[in-house]
Motif scaffolding. Structure first.
Motif, PDB file in Angstrom:
ATOM      1  N   ARG A 111       0.828  -1.207   0.000  1.00 39.89           N
ATOM      2  CA  ARG A 111       0.000   0.000   0.000  1.00 39.89           C
ATOM      3  C   ARG A 111       0.862   1.256   0.000  1.00 39.89           C
ATOM      4  O   ARG A 111       0.545   2.247  -0.662  1.00 39.89           O
ATOM      5  CB  ARG A 111      -0.926   0.002   1.216  1.00 39.89           C
ATOM      6  N   ALA A 112       1.961   1.213   0.732  1.00 43.34           N
ATOM      7  CA  ALA A 112       2.836   2.388   0.812  1.00 43.34           C
ATOM      8  C   ALA A 112       3.384   2.762  -0.552  1.00 43.34           C
ATOM      9  O   ALA A 112       3.602   3.940  -0.848  1.00 43.34           O
ATOM     10  CB  ALA A 112       3.979   2.119   1.784  1.00 43.34           C
ATOM     11  N   MET A 113       3.621   1.764  -1.403  1.00 45.10           N
ATOM     12  CA  MET A 113       4.207   2.024  -2.713  1.00 45.10           C
ATOM     13  C   MET A 113       3.198   1.903  -3.852  1.00 45.10           C
ATOM     14  O   MET A 113       3.536   2.146  -5.005  1.00 45.10           O
ATOM     15  CB  MET A 113       5.358   1.041  -2.972  1.00 45.10           C
ATOM     16  N   GLY A 114       1.959   1.546  -3.536  1.00 43.92           N
ATOM     17  CA  GLY A 114       0.975   1.279  -4.578  1.00 43.92           C
ATOM     18  C   GLY A 114       0.496   2.502  -5.318  1.00 43.92           C
ATOM     19  O   GLY A 114       0.176   2.432  -6.506  1.00 43.92           O
ATOM     20  N   LEU A 115       0.407   3.639  -4.649  1.00 44.63           N
ATOM     21  CA  LEU A 115      -0.006   4.879  -5.295  1.00 44.63           C
ATOM     22  C   LEU A 115       1.228   5.738  -5.505  1.00 44.63           C
ATOM     23  O   LEU A 115       1.931   6.085  -4.555  1.00 44.63           O
ATOM     24  CB  LEU A 115      -1.037   5.617  -4.442  1.00 44.63           C
ATOM     25  N   LYS A 116       1.492   6.082  -6.765  1.00 47.53           N
ATOM     26  CA  LYS A 116       2.740   6.764  -7.096  1.00 47.53           C
ATOM     27  C   LYS A 116       2.912   8.080  -6.345  1.00 47.53           C
ATOM     28  O   LYS A 116       4.018   8.444  -5.944  1.00 47.53           O
ATOM     29  CB  LYS A 116       2.809   7.017  -8.607  1.00 47.53           C
ATOM     30  N   ASP A 117       1.802   8.833  -6.157  1.00 48.86           N
ATOM     31  CA  ASP A 117       1.944  10.130  -5.495  1.00 48.86           C
ATOM     32  C   ASP A 117       2.333   9.963  -4.030  1.00 48.86           C
ATOM     33  O   ASP A 117       3.243  10.635  -3.527  1.00 48.86           O
ATOM     34  CB  ASP A 117       0.663  10.956  -5.641  1.00 48.86           C
ATOM     35  N   ALA A 118       1.673   9.034  -3.325  1.00 48.72           N
ATOM     36  CA  ALA A 118       2.005   8.797  -1.918  1.00 48.72           C
ATOM     37  C   ALA A 118       3.408   8.218  -1.784  1.00 48.72           C
ATOM     38  O   ALA A 118       4.153   8.554  -0.853  1.00 48.72           O
ATOM     39  CB  ALA A 118       0.979   7.853  -1.294  1.00 48.72           C
ATOM     40  N   ALA A 119       3.783   7.346  -2.715  1.00 42.44           N
ATOM     41  CA  ALA A 119       5.110   6.733  -2.667  1.00 42.44           C
ATOM     42  C   ALA A 119       6.197   7.789  -2.815  1.00 42.44           C
ATOM     43  O   ALA A 119       7.227   7.747  -2.129  1.00 42.44           O
ATOM     44  CB  ALA A 119       5.238   5.680  -3.767  1.00 42.44           C
ATOM     45  N   LYS A 120       5.973   8.757  -3.695  1.00 41.97           N
ATOM     46  CA  LYS A 120       6.992   9.788  -3.895  1.00 41.97           C
ATOM     47  C   LYS A 120       7.133  10.679  -2.669  1.00 41.97           C
ATOM     48  O   LYS A 120       8.241  11.090  -2.314  1.00 41.97           O
ATOM     49  CB  LYS A 120       6.661  10.598  -5.148  1.00 41.97           C
ATOM     50  N   ALA A 121       6.017  10.952  -2.015  1.00 41.30           N
ATOM     51  CA  ALA A 121       6.094  11.734  -0.782  1.00 41.30           C
ATOM     52  C   ALA A 121       6.886  10.968   0.277  1.00 41.30           C
ATOM     53  O   ALA A 121       7.716  11.543   0.997  1.00 41.30           O
ATOM     54  CB  ALA A 121       4.686  12.043  -0.283  1.00 41.30           C
ATOM     55  N   LEU A 122       6.655   9.663   0.365  1.00 36.63           N
ATOM     56  CA  LEU A 122       7.374   8.830   1.323  1.00 36.63           C
ATOM     57  C   LEU A 122       8.863   8.787   1.001  1.00 36.63           C
ATOM     58  O   LEU A 122       9.719   8.845   1.891  1.00 36.63           O
ATOM     59  CB  LEU A 122       6.786   7.414   1.303  1.00 36.63           C
ATOM     60  N   MET A 123       9.190   8.718  -0.288  1.00 38.44           N
ATOM     61  CA  MET A 123      10.597   8.670  -0.684  1.00 38.44           C
ATOM     62  C   MET A 123      11.308   9.989  -0.380  1.00 38.44           C
ATOM     63  O   MET A 123      12.480  10.000   0.004  1.00 38.44           O
ATOM     64  CB  MET A 123      10.709   8.337  -2.172  1.00 38.44           C
ATOM     65  N   GLU A 124      10.600  11.095  -0.552  1.00 36.00           N
ATOM     66  CA  GLU A 124      11.197  12.389  -0.206  1.00 36.00           C
ATOM     67  C   GLU A 124      11.563  12.424   1.274  1.00 36.00           C
ATOM     68  O   GLU A 124      12.626  12.914   1.662  1.00 36.00           O
ATOM     69  CB  GLU A 124      10.228  13.522  -0.546  1.00 36.00           C
ATOM     70  N   GLU A 125      10.674  11.882   2.108  1.00 30.24           N
ATOM     71  CA  GLU A 125      10.947  11.831   3.544  1.00 30.24           C
ATOM     72  C   GLU A 125      12.159  10.959   3.851  1.00 30.24           C
ATOM     73  O   GLU A 125      12.903  11.220   4.804  1.00 30.24           O
ATOM     74  CB  GLU A 125       9.726  11.283   4.291  1.00 30.24           C
ATOM     75  N   ALA A 126      12.373   9.913   3.030  1.00 28.58           N
ATOM     76  CA  ALA A 126      13.491   8.993   3.251  1.00 28.58           C
ATOM     77  C   ALA A 126      14.788   9.496   2.624  1.00 28.58           C
ATOM     78  O   ALA A 126      15.811   8.810   2.677  1.00 28.58           O
ATOM     79  CB  ALA A 126      13.147   7.614   2.691  1.00 28.58           C
ATOM     80  N   GLY A 127      14.738  10.673   2.001  1.00 30.62           N
ATOM     81  CA  GLY A 127      15.945  11.236   1.407  1.00 30.62           C
ATOM     82  C   GLY A 127      16.284  10.684   0.042  1.00 30.62           C
ATOM     83  O   GLY A 127      17.428  10.774  -0.408  1.00 30.62           O
ATOM     84  N   VAL A 128      15.281  10.123  -0.651  1.00 31.85           N
ATOM     85  CA  VAL A 128      15.491   9.598  -2.000  1.00 31.85           C
ATOM     86  C   VAL A 128      15.068  10.676  -2.996  1.00 31.85           C
ATOM     87  O   VAL A 128      13.955  11.207  -2.895  1.00 31.85           O
ATOM     88  CB  VAL A 128      14.668   8.311  -2.220  1.00 31.85           C
ATOM     89  N   PRO A 129      15.912  11.043  -3.966  1.00 33.11           N
ATOM     90  CA  PRO A 129      15.551  12.104  -4.916  1.00 33.11           C
ATOM     91  C   PRO A 129      14.354  11.717  -5.776  1.00 33.11           C
ATOM     92  O   PRO A 129      14.256  10.574  -6.228  1.00 33.11           O
ATOM     93  CB  PRO A 129      16.817  12.270  -5.763  1.00 33.11           C
ATOM     94  N   VAL A 130      13.428  12.672  -5.998  1.00 27.76           N
ATOM     95  CA  VAL A 130      12.234  12.413  -6.804  1.00 27.76           C
ATOM     96  C   VAL A 130      12.126  13.458  -7.916  1.00 27.76           C
ATOM     97  O   VAL A 130      12.641  14.566  -7.804  1.00 27.76           O
ATOM     98  CB  VAL A 130      10.948  12.428  -5.949  1.00 27.76           C
ATOM     99  N   VAL A 131      11.431  13.091  -8.999  1.00 28.02           N
ATOM    100  CA  VAL A 131      11.245  13.978 -10.144  1.00 28.02           C
ATOM    101  C   VAL A 131      10.279  15.100  -9.775  1.00 28.02           C
ATOM    102  O   VAL A 131       9.258  14.849  -9.127  1.00 28.02           O
ATOM    103  CB  VAL A 131      10.682  13.189 -11.346  1.00 28.02           C
ATOM    104  N   PRO A 132      10.556  16.354 -10.184  1.00 24.27           N
ATOM    105  CA  PRO A 132       9.602  17.441  -9.940  1.00 24.27           C
ATOM    106  C   PRO A 132       8.252  17.118 -10.574  1.00 24.27           C
ATOM    107  O   PRO A 132       8.185  16.625 -11.701  1.00 24.27           O
ATOM    108  CB  PRO A 132      10.256  18.642 -10.641  1.00 24.27           C
ATOM    109  N   GLY A 133       7.169  17.375  -9.820  1.00 23.85           N
ATOM    110  CA  GLY A 133       5.858  17.064 -10.367  1.00 23.85           C
ATOM    111  C   GLY A 133       4.729  17.518  -9.481  1.00 23.85           C
ATOM    112  O   GLY A 133       4.935  18.188  -8.458  1.00 23.85           O
ATOM    113  N   HIS A 134       3.509  17.155  -9.882  1.00 22.81           N
ATOM    114  CA  HIS A 134       2.291  17.507  -9.140  1.00 22.81           C
ATOM    115  C   HIS A 134       1.584  16.237  -8.715  1.00 22.81           C
ATOM    116  O   HIS A 134       1.343  15.339  -9.522  1.00 22.81           O
ATOM    117  CB  HIS A 134       1.351  18.336 -10.020  1.00 22.81           C
ATOM    118  N   ARG A 135       1.228  16.184  -7.449  1.00 23.31           N
ATOM    119  CA  ARG A 135       0.473  15.062  -6.912  1.00 23.31           C
ATOM    120  C   ARG A 135      -0.667  15.620  -6.069  1.00 23.31           C
ATOM    121  O   ARG A 135      -0.481  16.583  -5.323  1.00 23.31           O
ATOM    122  CB  ARG A 135       1.375  14.174  -6.034  1.00 23.31           C
TER     123      ARG A 135
END
Length: 642
Positions: A111-135
């Motif tokens: 579930r944490a990774m199933g929705l791309k928008d929520a997953a990217k927010a979680l990755m930002e918190e973990a210090g993983v670089p994400v592509v600029p975008g709108h969610r």
């Protein structure tokens, strides 16, 4: 350790899991639909349980039937493979509630990774670089404004999906509204969720993913795969490691992938996908998180080849309660590997999925072929049309790529059209050989890669010999006549063109074959030779001769007494494959132009536009929206040309 597991899947991945389970001494249970009663995975398993109709919704997506099959057979765990229920958290919870083990990650991690928008927010918190975008906000105007703010070109992506479904590249503001509607429609059909996100499209992007493996507490990475060779966001050839990858960047990407996996307490095999700036040398600040696939990937064999790790074995062992078998420092890269995906699809018709019975299927020694079909099996319209994955491994990239090219040339398929010539051309592409890969390579060179390779004179000559029954050892009277050489002729149809080929027997084991203005000499030398070379392999069945050697060519043997009636020509737009008529825009009496969209057919969860073959007037609309049609069904008729 488990005594028995059930594989909740079909095709090549089910066969792949069964092979490893067998090596581990674990009994296996297959499940199957009506269409798969005689399938290869059913034959390989120790037991098999019928779970419903041919459509996935009636069988492979029925979690209750799969759990019931576990209880009926005594299976203790479920391996989901990929696709179907492999990333369905509700199914994971149902499996565990039934007292069984799911061989894969937890429902929470999925579930944490199933929705791309929520997953990217979680990755930002973990210090993983994400592509600029709108969610988030799904209002049309908000999404359009976000695209303007991000800057074109942008990607519209389904938040709940993968595999290129619900994804559209938009290069100008004027194209945004139509692309948004199309992406939402496809996402709704494929995933039941029309929501999308907007991302900056990286120019000259490379798709590089990192294989991770966790045990719920810690994770390791098994290095990267380059999956940049894609057509319409569908991977075609994958390789490991990525060409041109500096060690510093490999370490940075691996560390980011491990952080991502450990952030959600990941257990099992997973893949962190990154978009990488390929406009110049790879650099540590030029990669961004795209998504995580919480399952085994189709392309996992290339990672197995370069690491020596059986990922399915690891999945089973960790699910049984073991820790990850090795530490990060114990893992190393050995050599280079490629995987090419062989599909039943019609390249000449825009890569439309194809069906049909496999008259012949064989792979060369020295290559790993993961397949779920055999000669005689039918490629069904109900499922993905993959025939096999051809995998090679060599000490260097150059050697491995030569092995791939050779393996594809020696792969033999008859009975249905395939993309074999296309992937063979891709393996021989000069830029790809130099390691110049990005996701736009196929699109830029599609005309050359998909160009029709004409049959050679030798192939036409040998097809005629086979059709006339002259391919075996010559008998004592072959070619005998009283005063002149014996001529025999046969009519062949190849790519819609008919030709009469003449075989002149000059004596036993000695013939001249006239075809397309050329003459080929055939001589028997403990086997037929054509112009000095050994006759190519072939397969003949049901009036069709397929000649291998280079690019395989199929020739229909024409019965002069039973020619097919001429069809309706260019006046009727037919369904190119079985599918659902999703949209009909054509109206009787309407004037249309060549290339104008008249209807949309949905097949294999993808939308296919059907367009007018010429300028004209719609005489009749023969189908309604929502109709399920077979391949070749007439949909729209144009008035006769004056």
């Amino acid at each position: 350790m488990f005594d028995k597991i059930l594989i909740a899947n079909r095709g090549e991945i089910a066969c792949r899991v069964i092979r490893t389970a067998r090596e581990m001494g674990i009994a296996t249970v297959a499940v199957y639909s009506d269409a798969d009663a005689g399938a290869m995975h059913v034959a390989m398993a120790d037991e098999a349980v019928h779970i419903g109709g041919s459509a996935p919704s009636e069988s492979y997506l029925r979690g209750d039937a799969i759990i019931a099959a576990c209880h009926a057979t005594g299976a203790q765990a479920v391996h989901p493979g990929y696709g179907f229920l492999s990333e369905n958290p509700d199914f994971v919870e149902a499996v565990e509630a039934a007292g069984l083990v799911f061989i894969g990650p937890s429902a929470k991690a999925i579930r944490a990774m199933g929705l791309k928008d929520a997953a990217k927010a979680l990755m930002e918190e973990a210090g993983v670089p994400v592509v600029p975008g709108h969610r988030g906000d799904q209002d049309d105007e908000v999404l359009a404004a976000a695209a303007e703010a991000i800057g074109y070109p942008v990607l519209i992506k389904a938040v709940a999906g993968g595999g290129g479904k619900g994804m559209r590249l938009v290069e100008t503001p004027g194209a945004f509204a139509d692309a948004l509607a199309s992406a939402r429609g496809e996402a709704k059909t494929a995933f039941g969720n029309p929501d999308v996100l907007i991302e900056k499209f990286v120019t000259n992007p490379r798709h590089i993913e990192v294989q991770v493996f966790g045990d719920g507490t810690r994770a390791v990475h098994l290095f990267e795969r380059d999956c940049s060779l894609q057509r319409r966001h569908q991977k075609v050839i994958e390789e490991a490691p990525a060409p041109g990858m500096p060690e510093e960047m490999r370490s940075a990407m691996g560390a980011a992938a491990v952080r991502a996996a450990e952030a959600i307490g990941y257990a099992g095999a997973g893949t962190i996908e990154f978009i990488v700036d390929g406009s110049g040398p790879l650099r540590t600040d030029g990669f961004w998180f795209m998504e995580m696939n919480t399952r085994l990937q189709v392309e996992h064999p290339v990672t197995e080849a370069i690491t020596g790790v059986d990922l399915v074995e690891w999945q089973i062992r960790v699910a049984a309660g073991e820790d990850i078998p090795v530490a990060q420092e114990d893992l190393a890269i050995s050599g280079h590997a490629f995987e090419a995906r062989l599909y039943a699809e019609d390249v000449e018709k825009g890569f439309l999925p194809a069906t049909g019975r496999l008259g012949a299927l064989s792979f060369p020694d020295g290559a790993r072929a993961d397949t779920g079909v055999r000669a005689g099996d039918v490629i069904s319209p109900h499922y993905d049309p993959m025939i096999a994955k051809v995998i090679v491994h060599g000490p260097t990239r150059e050697i491995a790529l030569r092995q791939l090219s050779r393996a594809l040339r020696q792969t033999q398929v008859a009975g249905t059209v395939t993309n074999l010539a296309f992937v063979g051309a891709l393996a021989d592409h000069e830029g790809f050989r130099r390691g110049e890969v990005d996701t736009g390579l196929i699109g830029r060179d599609i005309e050359a890669l998909a160009a029709v390779v004409p049959a050679t004179a030798v192939q036409r000559a040998w097809a005629a010999m086979v059709a006339l029954g002259l391919d075996g050892a010559p008998d004592a009277f072959q070619g005998f006549s009283l005063w002149s050489p014996l001529d025999r002729s046969v009519a062949l149809r190849h790519r819609g063109e008919e030709e009469t080929v003449v075989v002149r027997m000059r004596g036993r084991g000695d013939a001249l074959i006239s075809t397309a203005g050329l003459v080929v000499e055939a001589l028997w030398r403990d086997g037929w030779t054509l112009d000095g070379l050994a006759a190519p392999a072939h397969h003949a069945e049901r009036g069709v001769v397929t000649v291998f050697g280079g690019v395989a060519q199929a020739f229909e043997v024409i019965d002069p007494l039973a020619r097919e009636a001429q069809g309706a020509g260019g006046n009727v737009i037919e369904a190119p494959m079985p599918g659902l008529v999703k949209v009909v825009t054509a109206k009787a009496g309407e004037t249309v132009t060549a290339g104008q969209r008249l209807a949309v057919l949905e097949a294999m969860k993808m939308e296919h536009a059907l367009t007018a073959p010429r300028d004209g007037v719609v005489a009749e609309v023969l189908v309604a929206e929502g109709a399920q049609v077979e391949a070749g069904a007439p949909l729209i008729r144009l008035e006769e040309e004056e």
